[in-house]
Design a protein around this motif. Structure first.
Motif, PDB file in Angstrom:
ATOM      1  N   ILE A 156       0.923  -1.235   0.074  1.00  0.00           N
ATOM      2  CA  ILE A 156      -0.023   0.027  -0.052  1.00  0.00           C
ATOM      3  C   ILE A 156       0.927   1.410  -0.223  1.00  0.00           C
ATOM      4  CG2 ILE A 156      -1.669   1.155   1.201  1.00  0.00           C
ATOM      5  CD1 ILE A 156      -2.587  -1.488   2.372  1.00  0.00           C
ATOM      6  N   ALA A 157       1.947   1.198   0.783  1.00  0.00           N
ATOM      7  CA  ALA A 157       3.060   2.434   0.706  1.00  0.00           C
ATOM      8  C   ALA A 157       3.563   2.432  -0.495  1.00  0.00           C
ATOM      9  CB  ALA A 157       4.097   2.118   1.953  1.00  0.00           C
ATOM     10  N   GLY A 158       4.031   1.565  -1.331  1.00  0.00           N
ATOM     11  CA  GLY A 158       4.674   1.502  -2.449  1.00  0.00           C
ATOM     12  C   GLY A 158       3.480   2.196  -3.655  1.00  0.00           C
ATOM     13  N   ILE A 159       2.290   2.035  -3.528  1.00  0.00           N
ATOM     14  CA  ILE A 159       1.426   2.208  -4.485  1.00  0.00           C
ATOM     15  C   ILE A 159       1.252   3.779  -4.301  1.00  0.00           C
ATOM     16  CG2 ILE A 159      -1.135   2.245  -5.050  1.00  0.00           C
ATOM     17  CD1 ILE A 159      -0.980  -0.562  -4.316  1.00  0.00           C
ATOM     18  N   PHE A 160       1.060   4.367  -3.128  1.00  0.00           N
ATOM     19  CA  PHE A 160       0.925   5.893  -2.825  1.00  0.00           C
ATOM     20  C   PHE A 160       1.999   6.689  -2.843  1.00  0.00           C
ATOM     21  CE2 PHE A 160      -3.156   3.889  -1.202  1.00  0.00           C
ATOM     22  CZ  PHE A 160      -4.196   4.930  -1.443  1.00  0.00           C
ATOM     23  N   ASP A 161       3.199   5.804  -2.686  1.00  0.00           N
ATOM     24  CA  ASP A 161       4.559   7.016  -2.768  1.00  0.00           C
ATOM     25  C   ASP A 161       4.729   6.716  -4.472  1.00  0.00           C
ATOM     26  OD1 ASP A 161       6.585   8.204  -2.069  1.00  0.00           O
ATOM     27  OD2 ASP A 161       7.814   6.277  -1.981  1.00  0.00           O
ATOM     28  N   GLY A 162       4.427   5.752  -5.133  1.00  0.00           N
ATOM     29  CA  GLY A 162       4.668   5.934  -6.592  1.00  0.00           C
ATOM     30  C   GLY A 162       5.762   4.815  -7.034  1.00  0.00           C
ATOM     31  N   THR A 163       6.235   3.987  -5.892  1.00  0.00           N
ATOM     32  CA  THR A 163       6.960   2.860  -6.508  1.00  0.00           C
ATOM     33  C   THR A 163       6.481   1.767  -6.889  1.00  0.00           C
ATOM     34  OG1 THR A 163       7.041   1.864  -4.200  1.00  0.00           O
ATOM     35  CG2 THR A 163       8.758   3.689  -4.830  1.00  0.00           C
ATOM     36  N   VAL A 164       5.114   1.556  -6.792  1.00  0.00           N
ATOM     37  CA  VAL A 164       4.500   0.462  -7.209  1.00  0.00           C
ATOM     38  C   VAL A 164       3.315   1.266  -8.334  1.00  0.00           C
ATOM     39  CG1 VAL A 164       2.628  -1.315  -7.140  1.00  0.00           C
ATOM     40  CG2 VAL A 164       4.567  -1.104  -5.564  1.00  0.00           C
ATOM     41  N   THR A 165       3.480   1.177  -9.656  1.00  0.00           N
ATOM     42  CA  THR A 165       2.694   1.899 -10.644  1.00  0.00           C
ATOM     43  C   THR A 165       1.593   1.337 -11.349  1.00  0.00           C
ATOM     44  OG1 THR A 165       4.158   1.804 -12.312  1.00  0.00           O
ATOM     45  CG2 THR A 165       4.707   3.689 -10.635  1.00  0.00           C
ATOM     46  N   THR A 166       1.471  -0.062 -11.502  1.00  0.00           N
ATOM     47  CA  THR A 166       0.557  -0.434 -12.295  1.00  0.00           C
ATOM     48  C   THR A 166      -0.154  -1.652 -11.386  1.00  0.00           C
ATOM     49  OG1 THR A 166       1.943  -2.208 -13.201  1.00  0.00           O
ATOM     50  CG2 THR A 166       1.672  -0.158 -14.364  1.00  0.00           C
ATOM     51  N   TRP A 167      -1.474  -2.069 -11.926  1.00  0.00           N
ATOM     52  CA  TRP A 167      -2.155  -2.962 -10.777  1.00  0.00           C
ATOM     53  C   TRP A 167      -1.607  -4.468 -11.100  1.00  0.00           C
ATOM     54  CZ3 TRP A 167      -4.808  -1.836  -7.037  1.00  0.00           C
ATOM     55  CH2 TRP A 167      -5.611  -0.839  -6.963  1.00  0.00           C
ATOM     56  N   GLY A 211       9.387   0.550   6.730  1.00  0.00           N
ATOM     57  CA  GLY A 211      10.383   1.468   6.011  1.00  0.00           C
ATOM     58  C   GLY A 211       9.874   1.924   4.895  1.00  0.00           C
ATOM     59  N   ALA A 212       8.767   1.203   4.118  1.00  0.00           N
ATOM     60  CA  ALA A 212       8.497   1.509   2.604  1.00  0.00           C
ATOM     61  C   ALA A 212       7.865   2.805   2.737  1.00  0.00           C
ATOM     62  CB  ALA A 212       7.499   0.664   2.305  1.00  0.00           C
ATOM     63  N   TRP A 213       7.380   3.423   3.615  1.00  0.00           N
ATOM     64  CA  TRP A 213       6.835   4.829   3.613  1.00  0.00           C
ATOM     65  C   TRP A 213       7.553   5.753   4.330  1.00  0.00           C
ATOM     66  CZ3 TRP A 213       3.091   6.870   0.937  1.00  0.00           C
ATOM     67  CH2 TRP A 213       2.449   8.248   1.565  1.00  0.00           C
ATOM     68  N   PRO A 214       8.293   6.728   3.478  1.00  0.00           N
ATOM     69  CA  PRO A 214       9.635   7.442   3.986  1.00  0.00           C
ATOM     70  C   PRO A 214       9.052   8.902   4.408  1.00  0.00           C
ATOM     71  CG  PRO A 214       9.179   7.744   1.718  1.00  0.00           C
ATOM     72  CD  PRO A 214       8.037   6.687   1.987  1.00  0.00           C
ATOM     73  N   TYR A 215       7.795   8.681   4.918  1.00  0.00           N
ATOM     74  CA  TYR A 215       7.351  10.273   5.287  1.00  0.00           C
ATOM     75  C   TYR A 215       6.852  10.099   6.822  1.00  0.00           C
ATOM     76  CZ  TYR A 215       7.183  10.479   0.183  1.00  0.00           C
ATOM     77  OH  TYR A 215       7.470  10.371  -1.189  1.00  0.00           O
ATOM     78  N   GLU A 216       6.682  11.036   7.569  1.00  0.00           N
ATOM     79  CA  GLU A 216       6.070  11.162   8.795  1.00  0.00           C
ATOM     80  C   GLU A 216       4.568  11.126   8.778  1.00  0.00           C
ATOM     81  OE1 GLU A 216       7.774  14.101  11.354  1.00  0.00           O
ATOM     82  OE2 GLU A 216       9.756  13.331  11.319  1.00  0.00           O
TER      83      GLU A 216
END
Length: 378
Positions: A156-167, A211-216
């Motif tokens: 989920i973190a990768g999708i919302f951060d843009g590192t996972v981009t296709t379904w 650690g997949a979500w790098p934001y606070e």
């Protein structure tokens, strides 16, 4: 506008708590109608009230607030309640400026906001968080022919951060064997306003994604590299996901409707949202170390639990109130409404309208006792 002026003027109102108290049995000078609230199943008192109550804040509570407002006004013909679902950040801003006597928020006051509350509220007690609405946050999506997906926090973190981009990315496909996933680009829909729902969602990603979500965690959704669309308020997020093919977003679960939803990985299992699972994570979580004393019921939700009976992507939405108000009429309007919200009847109303998890009888009684201790200067 002073807080007294906000109460005396018609408009938007928000949050609530448990049952009426003997200390409030004497009518105020403006008293004309009768309010009866309950804590658990016991009726504790009847008070006579009249006036206009205004609140603002979290849009996640909007469906519940509509139900609370209708029932409270039906029982109190001389009371008008309004609520402006401007988002948690907007509600806190209005509360701290004195524009409204209470705010709805899915997130907690920070240190500087606690200090501002001491200045704005009469006396030295500052403000309290009172949990009124416990609800899961749903990860919602729009994929033709797909109703549910299994995803862990890192994906989920990768999708919302843009590192996972296709379904059809392997990170998604490996958790959903047998599901036909499109190769389409994922469009992320997020809150563009200052939002307690965003704070809860990003707090979950920060805590649970290894650690997949790098934001606070923040009320403001970060500037990620995902293909994304910002939307102002819960309704706008749901509308955008509904009308945008292959999109994903997050919203209070009561607003998920017919959209696809995600079961999130907890321990070794995938857990769909439910009121019961949301209540379980709150019961297992401690109060915040930054809370303003024992009357400030601000929770620190444990997003890293491995207990599959709990749903860690849960928001506790609060009504933020002053520990003291500047007159008795204002105090009575706020506390009687809040007591109703926290009561068994109030919690059942929000459960029916919004699918929220009712407060326990013990928590409802605790909130009522706190409200009974709120004072007025005049």
């Amino acid at each position: 506008m002073t807080r007294t002026g906000a109460v005396a003027s018609a408009a938007a109102l928000t949050f609530a708590l448990a049952a009426c108290s003997p200390s409030n049995e004497q009518p105020t000078e403006s008293a004309e109608s009768t309010s009866t609230a309950t804590a658990g199943t016991e009726e504790t008192s009847t008070v006579t009230i009249a006036g206009n109550l205004q609140g603002a804040g979290a849009s996640s509570q909007e469906s519940a607030m509509d139900a609370w407002r209708a029932e409270f006004q039906n029982a109190n013909a001389e009371v008008t309640v309004g609520y402006d679902p401007v988002g948690s950040g907007g509600g806190i801003e209005q509360f701290l400026s004195g524009a409204v006597p209470f705010a709805g928020s899915d997130g907690l006051l920070d240190a500087s906001e606690y200090e501002q509350a001491v200045q704005q509220c009469d006396g030295d007690g500052g403000a309290y968080h009172l949990p009124m609405y416990i609800s899961p946050v749903a990860v919602i999506f729009n994929i033709d022919g797909v109703d549910s997906l299994n995803l862990d926090a890192a994906t989920i973190a990768g999708i919302f951060d843009g590192t996972v981009t296709t379904w059809d990315d392997e990170a998604i496909a490996s958790q959903n064997e047998g599901v036909e996933l499109p190769s389409s680009t994922i469009t992320v829909v997020h809150r563009s306003d200052s939002s307690g729902t965003s704070e809860n969602f990003t707090d979950y990603l920060e805590q649970a994604s290894d650690g997949a979500w790098p934001y606070e965690a923040s009320k403001e959704f970060p500037e990620t590299s995902a293909q994304r669309v910002g939307a102002d308020g819960t309704s706008a997020v749901v509308d955008n996901v509904t009308t945008t093919a292959n999109s994903i977003g997050y919203a209070d679960a009561s607003r998920a409707g017919s959209l696809g939803t995600v079961a999130i990985k907890v321990g070794d299992e995938y857990v769909p949202f439910s009121p019961e699972a949301a209540a379980n994570i709150v019961s297992a979580s401690p109060l915040s170390a930054e809370a303003n004393g024992e009357n400030d019921l601000a929770y620190e939700i444990d997003r890293t639990t491995t207990d599959s009976s709990a749903y860690p992507l849960t928001l506790v939405s609060y009504h933020i109130v002053c520990s003291q108000y500047d007159d008795e009429t204002e105090r009575t309007l706020v506390t009687e409404f809040e007591k109703f919200v926290a009561s068994e009847a109030g919690q059942q109303a929000s459960a029916t309208a919004a699918g929220s998890a009712p407060l326990t009888a013990e928590l409802s009684a605790q909130i009522t006792a706190i409200l009974d201790g709120i004072a007025a200067n005049a």
